[in-house]
Design a protein around this motif. Structure first.
Motif, PDB file in Angstrom:
ATOM      1  N   ILE A  60      -3.692  -1.571 -14.793  1.00 31.61           N
ATOM      2  CA  ILE A  60      -3.742  -2.368 -13.562  1.00 31.61           C
ATOM      3  C   ILE A  60      -2.886  -1.677 -12.505  1.00 31.61           C
ATOM      4  CG2 ILE A  60      -3.345  -4.628 -12.531  1.00 31.61           C
ATOM      5  CD1 ILE A  60      -3.377  -5.788 -15.403  1.00 31.61           C
ATOM      6  N   ASN A  61      -3.520  -1.259 -11.408  1.00 33.05           N
ATOM      7  CA  ASN A  61      -2.808  -0.576 -10.324  1.00 33.05           C
ATOM      8  C   ASN A  61      -2.338  -1.588  -9.287  1.00 33.05           C
ATOM      9  OD1 ASN A  61      -3.263   2.219 -11.191  1.00 33.05           O
ATOM     10  ND2 ASN A  61      -5.420   1.765 -10.779  1.00 33.05           N
ATOM     11  N   VAL A  62      -1.024  -1.602  -9.022  1.00 34.76           N
ATOM     12  CA  VAL A  62      -0.414  -2.594  -8.139  1.00 34.76           C
ATOM     13  C   VAL A  62       0.326  -1.921  -6.983  1.00 34.76           C
ATOM     14  CG1 VAL A  62       1.338  -4.411  -7.996  1.00 34.76           C
ATOM     15  CG2 VAL A  62      -0.154  -4.279  -9.991  1.00 34.76           C
ATOM     16  N   ILE A  63       0.173  -2.493  -5.786  1.00 37.49           N
ATOM     17  CA  ILE A  63       0.986  -2.096  -4.634  1.00 37.49           C
ATOM     18  C   ILE A  63       1.954  -3.235  -4.347  1.00 37.49           C
ATOM     19  CG2 ILE A  63       0.998  -1.705  -2.134  1.00 37.49           C
ATOM     20  CD1 ILE A  63      -1.612  -0.218  -2.407  1.00 37.49           C
ATOM     21  N   LEU A  64       3.223  -2.902  -4.158  1.00 41.10           N
ATOM     22  CA  LEU A  64       4.253  -3.892  -3.836  1.00 41.10           C
ATOM     23  C   LEU A  64       4.524  -3.862  -2.333  1.00 41.10           C
ATOM     24  CD1 LEU A  64       6.831  -3.141  -6.693  1.00 41.10           C
ATOM     25  CD2 LEU A  64       4.925  -4.772  -6.710  1.00 41.10           C
ATOM     26  N   ALA A  65       4.403  -5.014  -1.685  1.00 38.89           N
ATOM     27  CA  ALA A  65       4.663  -5.105  -0.250  1.00 38.89           C
ATOM     28  C   ALA A  65       5.789  -6.096   0.011  1.00 38.89           C
ATOM     29  CB  ALA A  65       3.398  -5.525   0.498  1.00 38.89           C
TER      30      ALA A  65
ATOM     31  N   GLY B 153       2.030   2.162  -5.346  1.00 35.48           N
ATOM     32  CA  GLY B 153       2.749   2.430  -4.110  1.00 35.48           C
ATOM     33  C   GLY B 153       3.561   1.235  -3.673  1.00 35.48           C
ATOM     34  N   GLU B 154       4.413   1.460  -2.675  1.00 37.12           N
ATOM     35  CA  GLU B 154       5.250   0.401  -2.117  1.00 37.12           C
ATOM     36  C   GLU B 154       5.154   0.433  -0.600  1.00 37.12           C
ATOM     37  OE1 GLU B 154       9.251   0.580  -3.551  1.00 37.12           O
ATOM     38  OE2 GLU B 154       8.653   0.853  -5.648  1.00 37.12           O
ATOM     39  N   ALA B 155       5.185  -0.747   0.015  1.00 37.23           N
ATOM     40  CA  ALA B 155       5.083  -0.855   1.466  1.00 37.23           C
ATOM     41  C   ALA B 155       6.136  -1.830   1.986  1.00 37.23           C
ATOM     42  CB  ALA B 155       3.690  -1.329   1.868  1.00 37.23           C
ATOM     43  N   ALA B 156       6.701  -1.512   3.160  1.00 38.93           N
ATOM     44  CA  ALA B 156       7.747  -2.349   3.741  1.00 38.93           C
ATOM     45  C   ALA B 156       7.273  -3.121   4.967  1.00 38.93           C
ATOM     46  CB  ALA B 156       8.951  -1.491   4.121  1.00 38.93           C
ATOM     47  N   ASN B 157       6.037  -2.857   5.425  1.00 40.90           N
ATOM     48  CA  ASN B 157       5.503  -3.560   6.593  1.00 40.90           C
ATOM     49  C   ASN B 157       3.980  -3.482   6.576  1.00 40.90           C
ATOM     50  OD1 ASN B 157       4.736  -0.981   7.826  1.00 40.90           O
ATOM     51  ND2 ASN B 157       6.928  -0.738   8.262  1.00 40.90           N
TER      52      ASN B 157
ATOM     53  N   THR C 149      -5.378   5.078   0.788  1.00 34.93           N
ATOM     54  CA  THR C 149      -5.045   6.363   0.148  1.00 34.93           C
ATOM     55  C   THR C 149      -4.801   6.282  -1.350  1.00 34.93           C
ATOM     56  OG1 THR C 149      -2.703   6.043   0.709  1.00 34.93           O
ATOM     57  CG2 THR C 149      -4.047   7.275   2.285  1.00 34.93           C
ATOM     58  N   VAL C 150      -4.579   5.083  -1.890  1.00 30.97           N
ATOM     59  CA  VAL C 150      -4.299   4.972  -3.330  1.00 30.97           C
ATOM     60  C   VAL C 150      -5.179   3.912  -3.970  1.00 30.97           C
ATOM     61  CG1 VAL C 150      -1.888   5.653  -2.980  1.00 30.97           C
ATOM     62  CG2 VAL C 150      -2.485   3.221  -3.079  1.00 30.97           C
TER      63      VAL C 150
END
Length: 210
Positions: free
Chosen positions: A2-7, A31-35, A45-46
């Motif tokens: 399971i591919n997860v992005i944290l925002a 990946g991780e995002a701050a905004n 992209t991911v």
């Protein structure tokens, strides 16, 4: 896998959450995002199965981001993880298209369980949220005043109740002062109130702010 992005705009929180999820074995952080800008760039992209989104993001609220994502990435599954109690935002984010809602103080096992359930195509709701939904479907259900507010009006009320000025709110939501003032006028009319002090007292009395 399971591919997860944290925002989330707090790097320490992202680091801790990343460690919890990756220890599960079947979850990896893509990946991780701050905004908001970083979220949309990363999604292009991911690989991502699930986005874990904080309701309070700098420059654009989590509710706004959620609604935008439902238009641009309709197949993306979103778990909202917030510091706010479920009664404050859970029903709103579910109606806006989220697949689940959890408070940040929840135990790690529940976060992993939520990610797995959402990835399987199901919604994740706690017993508290289920009770709220059941109440709203009851034949004798009568909306409380704050439940008649639009998402923007509700968000504005909560921000006013925490002591933020209209200028600060405008900056936080990337809106003009004039627009925020217009929302405030509508908010006061709907709530049948005359001042920020009344709004603040109401929000605190109804546990809408921490």
């Amino acid at each position: 896998m399971i591919n997860v992005i944290l925002a989330d705009d707090h790097p320490i929180f992202r680091k801790g959450l990343s460690e919890i999820l990756q220890e599960a074995g079947d979850i990896q952080i893509s990946g991780e995002a701050a905004n908001a800008r970083e979220i949309f760039t990363m999604l292009d992209t991911v690989d991502c199965n699930i986005l874990i989104l904080d309701i309070k993001m700098p420059g654009q609220s989590g509710l706004d981001i959620l609604k935008q994502l439902n238009k641009t990435h309709p197949n993306l599954k979103i778990l909202v993880l917030s510091m706010h109690p479920e009664e404050q935002y859970a029903i709103r984010v579910l109606r806006a298209g989220a697949s689940g809602y959890l408070n940040k103080e929840t135990v790690p096992e529940d976060i992993v369980r939520a990610v797995r359930r959402i990835n399987s195509g199901r919604k994740f709701i706690t017993e508290s949220i289920a009770d709220q939904l059941a109440r709203s479907l009851g034949k004798d259900f009568k909306k409380r005043r704050f439940e008649t507010l639009s998402d923007r009006e509700y968000e504005l009320m909560c921000m006013i109740a925490t002591g933020k000025t209209l200028t600060t709110i405008a900056n936080d939501l990337s809106l003009s002062i004039k627009t925020v003032s217009t929302y405030r006028t509508r908010l006061l009319q709907k709530m049948k109130m005359k001042s920020n002090a009344e709004l603040t007292h109401y929000a605190i009395s109804n546990n809408l702010v921490d």
